[in-house]
Design an enzyme around this catalytic site. Sequence first.
Site, short mmCIF file in Angstrom:
data_model
loop_
_atom_site.label_atom_id
_atom_site.label_comp_id
_atom_site.label_asym_id
_atom_site.label_seq_id
_atom_site.Cartn_x
_atom_site.Cartn_y
_atom_site.Cartn_z
N HIS A 370 35.24 38.35 43.46
CA HIS A 370 34.10 38.25 42.68
C HIS A 370 33.54 39.71 41.92
O HIS A 370 33.16 39.51 40.77
CB HIS A 370 33.12 37.64 43.45
CG HIS A 370 33.46 36.33 44.07
ND1 HIS A 370 32.72 35.63 44.98
CD2 HIS A 370 34.76 35.69 44.03
CE1 HIS A 370 33.39 34.77 45.48
NE2 HIS A 370 34.53 34.87 44.61
N ARG A 645 52.17 37.30 40.52
CA ARG A 645 51.24 38.43 39.56
C ARG A 645 50.19 39.23 40.05
O ARG A 645 49.97 40.33 39.68
CB ARG A 645 50.57 37.48 38.56
CG ARG A 645 49.56 36.58 39.08
CD ARG A 645 49.42 35.67 38.06
NE ARG A 645 47.91 35.81 37.35
CZ ARG A 645 46.98 35.16 36.74
NH1 ARG A 645 47.50 33.76 36.55
NH2 ARG A 645 45.95 35.53 36.40
N CYS A 682 46.86 32.52 25.74
CA CYS A 682 45.60 33.24 26.38
C CYS A 682 45.89 34.12 27.45
O CYS A 682 44.84 34.67 28.06
CB CYS A 682 44.49 32.12 26.64
SG CYS A 682 45.08 30.93 27.63
C1 PEP Z 1 47.23 32.50 32.56
O1 PEP Z 1 47.77 32.06 33.47
O2 PEP Z 1 48.08 33.14 31.68
C2 PEP Z 1 45.88 32.38 32.18
C3 PEP Z 1 45.22 32.70 31.10
O3 PEP Z 1 45.07 31.92 33.26
P1 PEP Z 1 44.73 32.60 34.39
O4 PEP Z 1 44.85 34.09 34.20
O5 PEP Z 1 43.16 32.35 34.57
O6 PEP Z 1 45.52 31.96 35.70
MG MG Z 2 46.74 30.34 34.68
#
Ligand code: PEP
Ligand code: MG
Length: 757
Positions: A370, A645, A682
């Site tokens: 957070h 990731r 995104c």
């Molecule tokens: C993504 O997975 O690329 C995404 C935009 O969502 P988040 O990073 O919130 O998983």
């Molecule tokens: Mg995502």
Amino acid sequence: MTTTRGALAGPRVLLRKLREVMAEPIGAQERLDKIVKLIASNMVAEVCSIYVLRADNVLELFATEGLQASAVHRATLTVGRGLVGLIAEDARPLNLPDAQSHPAFAYLPETGEEIYHSFLGVPVLRAGRTLGVLVVQNRSYRTYAEEEIEALQTTAMVLAEMFASGEMEGLSIPGADLDLNRPVHLKGAAYVEGVALGHVLLHEPRVVVTQLIAEDVDTELKRLDVAMASLKLSVDDLLARGAEVGAGEHREILEAYKMFAEDRGWTRRLQEAIRNGLTAEAAVERVQNDTRAQMARQTDPFLRDRLHDFDDLANRLLRELMGRPHGPVAGDLPDDAVVIARNMGPADLLDYSRERLRGLVLEEPGPTSHVAIVARALGLPTAGQVEVASLAEAGDAIIVDGDTGEVHLRPPGDIETAYADKVRFHARRQEQYRLIRDEPAVTRDGVPFMLQINAGLLMDMPHVEQSGAAGVGLFRTELQFMVASRLPRQTEQEGFYEQVLAAADGKPVTFRSLDIGGDKVLPYFRQQREENPAMGWRAIRLGLDRPVLLRTQARALLKAAAGQELRLLFPMVTEVGEFVRAKAVVEREQKFLEGQGHTIAERVSLGAMVEVPSLLWQLDELLEAVDFASVGSNDLMQFMMASDRANTRIAGRFEALSPAFLRALRSVARAADAAGKPLTLCGEMAGRPLEAAALAAIGYRSLSMPSAAIGPVKSAIRSLELKPLAERLNAMIDEGAPGSEIRGELRAWADPRSVPV
Ligand code: PEP
Ligand code: MG
């Protein structure tokens, strides 16, 4: 072998005399000379020597009683070499009846120490950090008693204060610097981009104990008793409150706390230190020194955590003793504060005044914690997973490089200059972006782009206007849930979304339904531990299984968007059927609210995130079902490459510009084109200028990114002659050129045009 009980003539007497010497208005060398004499005579030792750790990792003899006086400031040992070097390295006492038979013994002829056989050395520690070594030696073969070791350690504590006072600077041989001033360069993880130069502010700093030597032992023992009792009460109280909210993980920590608080060994060691002449708080620090030194040696992460808990508890006890409140000390905030926190909640960070904050270093919280989320929203350069708190003193100069995760503590001049240049360069760039803020995002050959920001907190919203973005392409609604201490009620959600829409001032906002689960845990939401949380019960999976959550959110959003368009995106769709079911939930809420006579959103557009690879083979069906789609390249990449990731070890191992990934992305763009459905990307890659150019080349026209990236990406788009670049890149992708070559091609385009990379 004999043990000399005579040494018990009294650590208390010694401490009292030491205090007198400390107060005398004399020079530092003279003071040290007096101290070694005093210790030697009190401990019935023929030799007492003080070695001080220098910045070049060398221990230099600073004072001695018994060894050759000419060796002072001449005899040196590297850390790890000789007995003294070993003590400094291990931060542990060494007690030897026959020093010369120890394998690490190193003979220093200038000292004339060959005639002494028994040896007792202890580290001079401050906050778990070794500042030097204190040694006593005797001619006879003797083993020093436990009490003597304890007494010498207590004495070393008093010395540590003198070391830290800065009084000894300049005593060392010319050119050498004391370790306390040593520049430290550490590499952690990059959390929030940007560079900060400033001065250290320790969040919940160590309590500095100034009164070390006790006036009266009984009084100190009583003070310890009272503080211990009140510590136990406060832990019990926390436990009781924890049980109410059902905080699982917190409870475990608290139970561990309770265990330590009741640890009789701990209490005994504290009492012992007081009997040796320390005040109650100095006794806590004395025992804490050992824990911290142990912590530095401990490689097992579980045991390290437990030692951390113990250290926390000792801090609490210190605060009890010194009557300080718990919690953040905003205190004297320097104008250019870089806050260092071992741990911190989002509210703590918001307590500091943003104008004076330059940067943040977090030891424990992960990149999705957070506090890291809030730091990102504040645009505060942040490095994480780097242990620097125990090395830093309040007010030390510090540089945080949030682009690389590097931290420079007490940086040398050349590093500081280099970073100051970087900051100036960055500021100039920002100025250029500001100049194109109101210019359109159009390529040189006239292709228009829609650039939007990713957001999640209210404090992100002003960035839409400030960056000149077209709207919010991804609003991560889970962030509000993550920074809350309990599940936000429907009315609270509704109020929040209303504020978000009002702040967007008519620009579109694409909300994403809750993407919790995985690593995005809500402390108040019980969930089972999962082996692979990223592929677990999260996002839309959880929303469909617990429809109340989804229904409540849909209802709040529909009402908040009264009279406007509601754009809602579902995360982690794996099969088209999931989208269809989620859509049905929203439609039912729509009917229900209308039936109740509420004004709700005028138009509802529902979209799916393309972030699970299975969708790549259902694109036609998916695009038919949705109103729009958005590629979540962060997750799509992690699942396509089977590459976590959040794992810093493999982050960056695979190339987003590889033909495999670009072909996948291109197939989505082509399918969306054919279906005539709007498509956005995104993930983080949308915010990197080279990647953005590649995305443009394979057919993307709408990108959503962190707000700080709008300027750089817009400037890249504006210097792009799209058609020829698209032809070259698509040919390379078709040929299967390696990612490095594709990146090289983009660089060749970017460099002469000063596109930021
Ligand atoms: C993504 O997975 O690329 C995404 C935009 O969502 P988040 O990073 O919130 O998983
Ligand atoms: Mg995502």
